[in-house]
Each structure stands twice: as C-alpha cells, then as structure tokens.
Design a protein around this motif. Sequence first.
Motif, PDB file in Angstrom:
ATOM      1  N   SER A  44       0.808  -1.220   0.000  1.00 53.98           N
ATOM      2  CA  SER A  44       0.000   0.000   0.000  1.00 53.98           C
ATOM      3  C   SER A  44       0.842   1.272   0.000  1.00 53.98           C
ATOM      4  N   SER A  79       4.463  -1.991  -6.330  1.00 50.40           N
ATOM      5  CA  SER A  79       3.140  -1.550  -5.896  1.00 50.40           C
ATOM      6  C   SER A  79       2.332  -1.122  -7.118  1.00 50.40           C
ATOM      7  N   TRP A 106       5.259   4.173   2.346  1.00 49.17           N
ATOM      8  CA  TRP A 106       5.103   2.758   2.015  1.00 49.17           C
ATOM      9  C   TRP A 106       5.651   1.895   3.141  1.00 49.17           C
ATOM     10  N   THR A 147       0.992   5.025  -0.409  1.00 45.97           N
ATOM     11  CA  THR A 147       0.016   6.113  -0.275  1.00 45.97           C
ATOM     12  C   THR A 147       0.705   7.444  -0.528  1.00 45.97           C
TER      13      THR A 147
END
Length: 544
Positions: free
Chosen positions: A452, A536, A467, A454
């Motif tokens: 994830s 990712s 991360w 962000t």
Amino acid sequence: MKPILAVLVLVATSLTLATSATSASADTAPTDTDLPTTVAADVLPTVQIDGVAWKQVIVGDIVYVGGSFTSARPAGAAAGTSETARSNMLAYRLSTGKLITTFAPKFNGQVKDMALSPDKKLLYVAGGFTQVDGVNRYRGAAIDLATGKATSFRPIFNSTTNAVAATSSAVFYGGVFTSADNTARTKVAAVKPSDTGTGLLPMNPKVAGGNVNDIVVSSDGTKIVIGGAFTSVNGSSKPGYGLARLEVSSGSSLALPVNDEVRNGGTEAAILALESDGTSFYGTGYDYGSGGNSEGTFKADWATGKLTWLEDCHGDTYGVWPTTDVVYHASHKHGCDTSGGFPETKPRAWYHSTATTQDVRGTNIADDKYGYPDHPGTPRPEFLEWYPKWTNGTYTSAKQSTWTVTANASYVLYGGEFLKVNGVAQQGLVRFAVKDIAPNKVGPTLKGAAWSLTGSSPSAGKATLKWPGNPDKDNATVTYKLYRGSIDSTPIKTVKVTAPFWKHTAMTFTDTGRTSGSAQKYKIEAVDPLGNISRSDWVTVTIK
C-alpha cells in the motif's frame, strides 16, 4: 550483537527511514561475509502425501519417508488425484522429488522414526506397526534398501517405539514400551542387529515418568542420549529430567550439565527431538503450563555434556538438523526476541521453519514482558534470514505444519502435515536447495494492491509518499526504488536496507518542486540481491 547495515542512496530530499540496532542477518546472498549462507526459499516440486511425515532419511539420491499416510501423489496434483498407494513409508528422488515406484513396503501402523545402518544397507524402523508386508514385526523392523523388503530382524516390543538409533553392534529403541523381547525394559532398550526376538542386550536404565521421544548415539557407539517427558533416570532427576546421557555397556548415567539448564519433563513439557553431528548433539522441546523451561533448540558437547548454546524461542520446536554452518529448525515459533530474533506480535504470527548459525553469536536476555521461562546470560546462536511461509494441515489433532527436518550439503527437506508452502500447494513433504541449484525466484513479499503505497500533498509543490517495508523470505537486503511517472525513468529515490524482516519498517519520502495543480503518478518497487522485483500499484497525487 551487530548493528543493521543500512545504506541510503539519496537522489532527492526528505526521506525518513525508521531503523534501530539489531542482530545481523544472513541468507542466500549475505552482505555480512562473516555469516553462513542458507538454502533458498524456493519451493521445489516434491511428491506429496495424504497424512503426516515424521521422519526423512537421505541415502545418496534417495529419500526415505516414514509417517502416517496411505497414498502419494505427484507435485501439483490436487488431493485425491493421481494417487499411488503407500502404507506409511515411501521413497523419492532427492534430485527430482519424484516418487520411486519400486519401493513400497507396507506397514500396518505409523512409522515414527528411522535410522540408517552404518553400512547404509538397512533402514531400522520404529513406530506403532505390528506387521510389515503382512509379516509380524512388533514395532521394530529393518528394511533392506536393495530389495525394499523387511529382513529377519524382529525385536519384540509390547507398545509403541518412538525412536531408533543404530551402530554396527547395537540398535537402540526408545518409546512407550515396558518390555523388549519378552523381557522387562522400560522405555529404552538395546538389541543386536541380528535380533530375531532373542537378541536383547544388557543395557537396562531405569526410566521413570513420561516416555522417551528420541535417541542419539555417540560416534564411537559407547554412549547414547535420550530425550522425552521422563522425570528421572536411574533414580536421578539432575541429570535425568527429560534428558539423560547413558553408558551403553552398563546403562549407567553419565554427567550431563546441559540438563542443569534445559529441564523439560512431566505431563506438560518434554524434549521432543534429538540429532547429532558426531561432536555435538542437539535437542528441541516444548513447555505448556508447567514442568519445563525450554521451547527452543539447544546444542551440547558430546565429550562433556555441557551446553554450547540455547536458542530460547517461544513456540514448540519439533525437529532440528545441523549442517556444517547452519542449523535448521521445525517448529511453530512465535517469539524469539530473547535470543536476538523476531518479536512476539499481536495478533500472533507463527514461523514453522527457521535457521541459525552453528556457532555462538550472542547472549540470551530475560523475558520481562510475557512471563515465559527464560535463560538470561546463556550463549545463543544468530538467526539467519530464511522464513518460508507455511499453511497448517489438519491431519493430526495438533494441526501443525512442520514436524521434521533433514538435510545434506545441497538440500534441506521438511516433512509434516502442511498443505502449502509460500502459497504453493505442497502437502506433507518439500525440498529446498542451495542457491547454486535453486531457481532463486523468491522476491520481496508484497506486490500490487497488497503493497500500500500512499500519497498526499501537504503543501504547495510537494508530494509525500509512504510505504511499508517489504522484506524477502530468504534475503535480508532489499533495495527500494521510488518512481515518478514511469518505471522506465530514473528512480527519484533509492533506499537499500539490510535488516531482519521485522526491521523493514515504514518509509516516507517527500518529492518537491512539483507544479501546483498537476497530477503526479508514483510507484514503489523492491528488489532483492538476485534481481527479483515486487512493485506496488500506481498512486496519483494532486499537488497543492
């Protein structure tokens, strides 16, 4: 203790990397050349079973498996398909993992342990069986490896045998029994290799309390060590509590200082497994409630019986195998921070296979958080970065994964009741190999939406990306690369971290100089030393 090696390659600004001092880590490509190399975590295709494997023995390019199962099937075959009947014993090729079709002795009860004769022609067997290929064999037998048939060797035990070890002059059994060859023997006996029911040897130690779970014999054949749940041997509980070292000729007890430190016995604790490399012997245990103080692995010296090191993890340890530089463990460990390893977590995480150094690398510390028995001040080995992921089975009431481990110079083999390894369906048996012959395709764990990344824009012209760490199952070093716009471009941030998996913590980077109102795309990738990449998904940040 050795600090983390963290190399930060800075090509932009404002990176926060949370790290702290911890033990060094080694793996298939260690950056610390002072540490040994483990096998790779790649799951090699291996014949599967429909039950549980208790023991594997390597003889050249053949692996013999004993346990409780009724069928074998090829790697990749679903349960109930492509099955070949096997009755608690089978053999497969070490180099390929494929079932050997010409070896199929039939045991009418489970096989608990096996020991190779010194000339490597016979496999001595212990367990709960009473027949082999329809012929009476009361919990002790020998299989001729050339023919796959039982020999005339037929000691008689009145109850289960859990363990067997052999020299050229004696075969040692341990277990639940109270008689051997129709003569009183409590839980330990020695018989002649030519025993046909009247070959009992004089050794007759007095074992009281719980059962004997395992036996190892010294390289000169003059001594054995027994482990189990017993509480005294020859009238002594120190030594003799869960562990005893015995003279073969007389059955008398010998000094065993390691039993001063490692004390597992009674109804809620035991020594579960023993192994030997000729100069040292190794033991594993469990403790649940009371009666014991060790759930990890210990190493002790054959010559003196003294403790060499103690791996003081919490979580039952079922099997151990020493190689030249690395010791492999089968367990359900869940906390090893008292020995410099991974910490206990909430929710609890389980690790069913671990690896440590052969030599001493530090000192155990006290457990001041969970109230487990501990061993502060004792020597410990170092944990190596090798953590395959296992899926528990349901064949036994314990519903565990790994129960046994064995190895040679090129392969490490695990057996048990597991259903998957690293997410790959592989039931009961699996092979791992050294880097030179392994695929080396295991990369950082997280990828895609599961990793994830962000992003946000905290102020004008800036994008802040966050991360989580993304460790690798068999490499301590991971290089993190952050891209803007395209992965074909030069990364805007590169961070190289060498640390145990639990130290690959969250990272933050702020990208500056972006145009207000623009939409910027970012992606993070993790690369291990062998070139395996995990990425990712893209995240878009609208710049303030």
